[in-house]
Design a protein around this motif. Sequence first.
Motif, PDB file in Angstrom:
ATOM      1  N   GLY A 151       3.926  16.666   7.849  1.00 51.13           N
ATOM      2  CA  GLY A 151       5.266  16.359   8.362  1.00 51.13           C
ATOM      3  C   GLY A 151       5.753  14.961   8.039  1.00 51.13           C
ATOM      4  N   GLY A 152       5.021  14.244   7.191  1.00 52.37           N
ATOM      5  CA  GLY A 152       5.414  12.868   6.842  1.00 52.37           C
ATOM      6  C   GLY A 152       6.659  12.854   5.971  1.00 52.37           C
ATOM      7  N   GLN A 153       7.505  11.858   6.192  1.00 47.84           N
ATOM      8  CA  GLN A 153       8.752  11.835   5.424  1.00 47.84           C
ATOM      9  C   GLN A 153       8.545  11.356   3.990  1.00 47.84           C
ATOM     10  OE1 GLN A 153      11.483   8.792   6.656  1.00 47.84           O
ATOM     11  NE2 GLN A 153       9.953   7.801   7.934  1.00 47.84           N
ATOM     12  N   TYR A 154       7.365  10.818   3.663  1.00 42.46           N
ATOM     13  CA  TYR A 154       7.178  10.287   2.315  1.00 42.46           C
ATOM     14  C   TYR A 154       6.348  11.200   1.416  1.00 42.46           C
ATOM     15  CZ  TYR A 154       8.687   5.904   4.477  1.00 42.46           C
ATOM     16  OH  TYR A 154       9.386   4.937   5.136  1.00 42.46           O
ATOM     17  N   LYS A 155       6.101  12.434   1.861  1.00 47.90           N
ATOM     18  CA  LYS A 155       5.169  13.268   1.093  1.00 47.90           C
ATOM     19  C   LYS A 155       5.619  13.467  -0.360  1.00 47.90           C
ATOM     20  CE  LYS A 155       7.222  17.350   3.162  1.00 47.90           C
ATOM     21  NZ  LYS A 155       7.693  17.105   4.515  1.00 47.90           N
ATOM     22  N   GLU A 156       6.938  13.597  -0.536  1.00 49.82           N
ATOM     23  CA  GLU A 156       7.439  13.791  -1.896  1.00 49.82           C
ATOM     24  C   GLU A 156       7.228  12.560  -2.757  1.00 49.82           C
ATOM     25  OE1 GLU A 156      10.560  12.022   0.519  1.00 49.82           O
ATOM     26  OE2 GLU A 156       9.215  13.691   0.839  1.00 49.82           O
ATOM     27  N   LEU A 157       7.243  11.394  -2.112  1.00 50.32           N
ATOM     28  CA  LEU A 157       6.990  10.162  -2.866  1.00 50.32           C
ATOM     29  C   LEU A 157       5.527  10.098  -3.321  1.00 50.32           C
ATOM     30  CD1 LEU A 157       8.937   7.421  -0.865  1.00 50.32           C
ATOM     31  CD2 LEU A 157       9.633   8.624  -2.924  1.00 50.32           C
ATOM     32  N   ILE A 158       4.642  10.654  -2.514  1.00 49.96           N
ATOM     33  CA  ILE A 158       3.218  10.681  -2.894  1.00 49.96           C
ATOM     34  C   ILE A 158       3.073  11.519  -4.165  1.00 49.96           C
ATOM     35  CG2 ILE A 158       0.904  11.400  -2.207  1.00 49.96           C
ATOM     36  CD1 ILE A 158       1.797  11.168   0.723  1.00 49.96           C
ATOM     37  N   CYS A 159       3.684  12.678  -4.127  1.00 48.57           N
ATOM     38  CA  CYS A 159       3.612  13.611  -5.247  1.00 48.57           C
ATOM     39  C   CYS A 159       4.137  12.976  -6.531  1.00 48.57           C
ATOM     40  CB  CYS A 159       4.527  14.777  -4.897  1.00 48.57           C
ATOM     41  SG  CYS A 159       3.839  16.337  -5.145  1.00 48.57           S
ATOM     42  N   ARG A 160       5.251  12.326  -6.353  1.00 49.05           N
ATOM     43  CA  ARG A 160       5.895  11.723  -7.506  1.00 49.05           C
ATOM     44  C   ARG A 160       5.075  10.548  -8.036  1.00 49.05           C
ATOM     45  NH1 ARG A 160      11.308  11.577  -8.273  1.00 49.05           N
ATOM     46  NH2 ARG A 160      12.163   9.817  -9.388  1.00 49.05           N
ATOM     47  N   ALA A 161       4.488   9.749  -7.111  1.00 51.88           N
ATOM     48  CA  ALA A 161       3.666   8.608  -7.537  1.00 51.88           C
ATOM     49  C   ALA A 161       2.492   9.117  -8.368  1.00 51.88           C
ATOM     50  CB  ALA A 161       3.161   7.847  -6.312  1.00 51.88           C
ATOM     51  N   VAL A 162       1.907  10.237  -7.946  1.00 50.72           N
ATOM     52  CA  VAL A 162       0.770  10.797  -8.678  1.00 50.72           C
ATOM     53  C   VAL A 162       1.237  11.309 -10.049  1.00 50.72           C
ATOM     54  CG1 VAL A 162      -0.942  12.663  -8.668  1.00 50.72           C
ATOM     55  CG2 VAL A 162      -0.494  11.378  -6.577  1.00 50.72           C
ATOM     56  N   LYS A 190       2.799  -3.562  -1.765  1.00 47.14           N
ATOM     57  CA  LYS A 190       2.731  -4.305  -3.034  1.00 47.14           C
ATOM     58  C   LYS A 190       1.870  -3.636  -4.113  1.00 47.14           C
ATOM     59  CE  LYS A 190       3.585  -8.104  -5.381  1.00 47.14           C
ATOM     60  NZ  LYS A 190       3.529  -7.762  -6.698  1.00 47.14           N
ATOM     61  N   PHE A 191       0.652  -3.248  -3.793  1.00 47.19           N
ATOM     62  CA  PHE A 191      -0.198  -2.666  -4.840  1.00 47.19           C
ATOM     63  C   PHE A 191      -0.391  -1.154  -4.637  1.00 47.19           C
ATOM     64  CE2 PHE A 191      -1.384  -7.153  -4.714  1.00 47.19           C
ATOM     65  CZ  PHE A 191      -1.095  -7.503  -6.023  1.00 47.19           C
ATOM     66  N   GLY A 192       0.642  -0.521  -4.092  1.00 50.31           N
ATOM     67  CA  GLY A 192       0.537   0.907  -3.768  1.00 50.31           C
ATOM     68  C   GLY A 192       0.170   1.744  -4.986  1.00 50.31           C
ATOM     69  N   LYS A 193       0.837   1.477  -6.089  1.00 50.73           N
ATOM     70  CA  LYS A 193       0.586   2.264  -7.299  1.00 50.73           C
ATOM     71  C   LYS A 193      -0.874   2.094  -7.747  1.00 50.73           C
ATOM     72  CE  LYS A 193       2.206   2.612 -12.008  1.00 50.73           C
ATOM     73  NZ  LYS A 193       2.994   1.997 -13.055  1.00 50.73           N
ATOM     74  N   GLU A 194      -1.358   0.850  -7.691  1.00 51.07           N
ATOM     75  CA  GLU A 194      -2.732   0.572  -8.120  1.00 51.07           C
ATOM     76  C   GLU A 194      -3.740   1.290  -7.195  1.00 51.07           C
ATOM     77  OE1 GLU A 194      -0.306  -1.570  -7.985  1.00 51.07           O
ATOM     78  OE2 GLU A 194      -0.232  -2.481  -9.975  1.00 51.07           O
ATOM     79  N   ILE A 195      -3.416   1.317  -5.889  1.00 48.22           N
ATOM     80  CA  ILE A 195      -4.342   1.956  -4.940  1.00 48.22           C
ATOM     81  C   ILE A 195      -4.411   3.466  -5.205  1.00 48.22           C
ATOM     82  CG2 ILE A 195      -4.663   2.506  -2.477  1.00 48.22           C
ATOM     83  CD1 ILE A 195      -3.549  -0.371  -1.935  1.00 48.22           C
ATOM     84  N   ILE A 196      -3.248   4.071  -5.446  1.00 43.73           N
ATOM     85  CA  ILE A 196      -3.248   5.511  -5.757  1.00 43.73           C
ATOM     86  C   ILE A 196      -3.971   5.757  -7.081  1.00 43.73           C
ATOM     87  CG2 ILE A 196      -1.758   7.485  -6.317  1.00 43.73           C
ATOM     88  CD1 ILE A 196       0.197   6.439  -4.195  1.00 43.73           C
TER      89      ILE A 196
END
Length: 505
Positions: free
Chosen positions: A10-21, A174-180
Amino acid sequence: METILVLDFGGQYKELICRAVRNLNVYAIIESGNISLGRVKEINPVGIILTGGPQSVYSENAPKCDERLFDLGVPMLGICYGMQLMTHMLGGEVSSGEVGEYGQVNVTCDFSESDLLNNIKLEFVALMSHRDVVSVPPPNFQVTAKSPNAIAVIENKNRKLYGVQFHPETRHTKFGKEIISNFLDVCGVVRKYRLKDYVSEKVESIRKHVGVKGVLLGLSGGVDSSVCAALLSKAIHGQLTCVFVDHGFMRKDEGDEIEKIFSKFDLNFIRVNAQERFLKAIEGVSDPERKRKIIGNEFVRVFEDESKKLGNIPYLAQGTIYPDIVESGGEFGSTIKSHHNVGGLPEKHNFDGLVEPLSGLFKDEVRKVGIKLGLPPNLVNRQPFPGPGLAIRVMGEVTHDKLEKLKQVDAIFRHELESLSKKPSQYFAVLTQTLSVGVKGDERTYDYVVALRAVSTDDFMTCEYSDLPNKLLRKISSKITSEVQGVSRVVYDISSKPPSTIEWE
Ligand code: XMP
């Protein structure tokens, strides 16, 4: 195809996770958090991400995943609620934080035991949005980062299970992309996914799904359904019939323009004139959700009628894209508004199945697919237009007269904006329900207030209003009030999304 499975709580950012991946060249899909173990095995993901969510793990109906997922040997990353759920289910402790953390906070790392924090700075800012905290990590988990009021990262390198309290998927970390990306390394990915793989995978799966049967596509002439037509045409050309329903809520002259464009393509194209039918269906209805639902229902009834005329076509295809599904509310999310081609679809219809090949993509990805499939850029780059059309831009009850007024206002606004070298992502007019006093000649008037909306956005999930030049706004306002009968006042909408949405209804 190597796939990251994003489990939705139910998180509002789930689509952003998918897209980041996907932006890191790994395919990702979202499924409900309570997906069955069997289905997970079928998908055979290289990694699983648990999203955030609005609940506490202690709430009565707190969503959970199958606990056997933790034993599959597939690397898992829990984000926010996902981390708390992992902690709760694996024997750690979650408690209600004293103050909670909302917004950007400083996170301090300890790299010595970390897979996730490889190659990033010792301290960085991250977006937090939580009240509950992990107070005791599960056995054999290390704490590798902390924020002022919470444990920020936990890791169990042996079992490849990880949790982050913050949101690495947003640009505010800040380093979200690197962490994923570090998590993807743990998953052992080869990062070969490209958008063209999506196309070829979809072509194959559409062929497998529909076999030799017929498909009726609801073609609105908008970007999504046009790209859907091109994709289906590539997959099952001779089996496809495209039906364009003119519901009478199109912009000025648009119905004819769409017919002209699509008659040129090598497609089996049918136009249905259903203006009276739709207007009658929403007669006297002023609630926006009801209007959307009725229009969605009416669309399907028209498609059923057409299918019958053509000897009962078994499949109905729609250009549903990912944000349509998100905004219409997932299992644990909340409904913002029912997009007509998702939430508005009645449960009962006469089709054997649905085909929605773009449902995993964002608008900009859909446009790229359209270009790859050879559609002309002016078609692919059209601004979005909602399925229920002007019916949700006439506030409240829709009448023929109000529609005509709005069409004129909207045409003036759009025409004037054509001259801009850098255009907003979407721009349109709204006929409000407010009447206001004006003066024309020496006469008092008491006429409609219209609103103009122009926004810039990449993904239509959030937006900023566009800063249009004052001189242009003045010209547009004067043209509207002098040329359109029954309009006394023009206002410009300066709201962002959130908290406002792009459309007014
Ligand atoms: P909102 O108003 O939800 O709009 O911020 C986001 C984007 O979606 C479009 N929109 C729709 N598209 N069917 C669609 O196909 C719908 O029912 C619908 N409602 C809104 C809207 O124009 C904007 O681009």
